[in-house]
Design a protein around this motif. Sequence first.
Motif, PDB file in Angstrom:
ATOM      1  N   ASN A  81     -37.234  15.288  52.127  1.00  0.00           N
ATOM      2  CA  ASN A  81     -37.073  15.725  50.916  1.00  0.00           C
ATOM      3  C   ASN A  81     -38.416  16.554  50.207  1.00  0.00           C
ATOM      4  O   ASN A  81     -38.634  16.603  49.241  1.00  0.00           O
TER       5      ASN A  81
ATOM      6  N   GLU B 107     -37.817   3.901  57.391  1.00  0.00           N
ATOM      7  CA  GLU B 107     -36.922   4.788  56.482  1.00  0.00           C
ATOM      8  C   GLU B 107     -37.395   5.349  55.482  1.00  0.00           C
ATOM      9  O   GLU B 107     -37.061   6.810  55.134  1.00  0.00           O
TER      10      GLU B 107
ATOM     11  N   ALA C 263     -32.086   7.279  51.043  1.00  0.00           N
ATOM     12  CA  ALA C 263     -31.741   8.859  51.229  1.00  0.00           C
ATOM     13  C   ALA C 263     -31.348   9.439  49.951  1.00  0.00           C
ATOM     14  O   ALA C 263     -31.772  10.601  49.448  1.00  0.00           O
ATOM     15  N   GLN C 264     -30.300   8.811  49.268  1.00  0.00           N
ATOM     16  CA  GLN C 264     -29.579   9.416  47.941  1.00  0.00           C
ATOM     17  C   GLN C 264     -30.568   9.206  46.839  1.00  0.00           C
ATOM     18  O   GLN C 264     -30.409  10.396  46.344  1.00  0.00           O
TER      19      GLN C 264
ATOM     20  N   GLU D 106     -39.115   8.581  56.568  1.00  0.00           N
ATOM     21  CA  GLU D 106     -38.175   9.596  56.896  1.00  0.00           C
ATOM     22  C   GLU D 106     -37.623  10.421  55.779  1.00  0.00           C
ATOM     23  O   GLU D 106     -37.469  11.613  55.720  1.00  0.00           O
ATOM     24  N   VAL D 107     -36.877   9.510  54.651  1.00  0.00           N
ATOM     25  CA  VAL D 107     -36.349  10.325  53.786  1.00  0.00           C
ATOM     26  C   VAL D 107     -37.522  10.982  52.741  1.00  0.00           C
ATOM     27  O   VAL D 107     -37.054  11.960  52.181  1.00  0.00           O
TER      28      VAL D 107
ATOM     29  N   ALA E  67     -33.408  12.248  47.485  1.00  0.00           N
ATOM     30  CA  ALA E  67     -32.937  13.330  47.339  1.00  0.00           C
ATOM     31  C   ALA E  67     -32.864  13.677  45.927  1.00  0.00           C
ATOM     32  O   ALA E  67     -32.848  15.171  45.572  1.00  0.00           O
TER      33      ALA E  67
END
Length: 255
Positions: free
Chosen positions: A75, A67, A26-27, A70-71, A30
């Motif tokens: 974004n 995952e 996720a980081q 999803e990320v 982003a």
Amino acid sequence: MTDALTVTLVQWGSSLDPAANRARLAQGAAAGGDLVVFPEAFARDFGEPGSDLGPYAEAQDGPFATEVAEVAAANDTTVLAGMFETSSDPGRPFNTLVMRGVAEAAYRKIHLYDSFGYRESDRLVGGPVEPVVVDLHGWRLGLMTCYDLRFPELSRALVAAGAEALVVPSAWVAGPRKVEHWRTLVRARAIENTVYVVAVGQPPPRYCGHSLVVDPLGDVLVEGGTAEEVLDATLTRDVLDEARRTNPSLVNRRL
């Protein structure tokens, strides 16, 4: 079709903890532009040479790929990352890249790293010998993984299938001359095929780092060092078109 494609190279190391690696997606996503590229084997590191990778293999709809999707959705981007994928041989997974988001694809590494004292084929099975090219915002992206970079016939097959950029997630093992090989091969694949090359590696101490983006005339647009870092570059269609006018090697080829 867009005239420019922004790419983000996430030069991070993966650990032996799949949950921790998933949490970092996720980081990285982003921070991204149109395409966010993580290294090879980001779902879980290879571990000690010769260790069993079968227990860490997942399906393309398993926890890691889910995952990634999803990320990417969160974004509004596209994420590409490496994982070990279950195969018909429970003890030997595929070394797979999964792309999720605006564009979706998967590529199973063709050339296994049986070189420099390693025997990747003892732990993994090679994917089908066919080029994987995916469309993202009108750009045609050819997918390769690490050791594939040493085989120019694969990059040429991808370009023959329409690739305008080659995207190469890697875990390029450190050692004598290895950074020089990495940089030379990335630039060579760009120059000989008049394509962009987006090459993302895991950092030292085990791997080489030096993630880089090279344009179709061989100019290095951005290059990382040996620490964990995030790099950005922009691929532009006018540079691609000008390179192919200036150096029409694809038109002039005879074989």
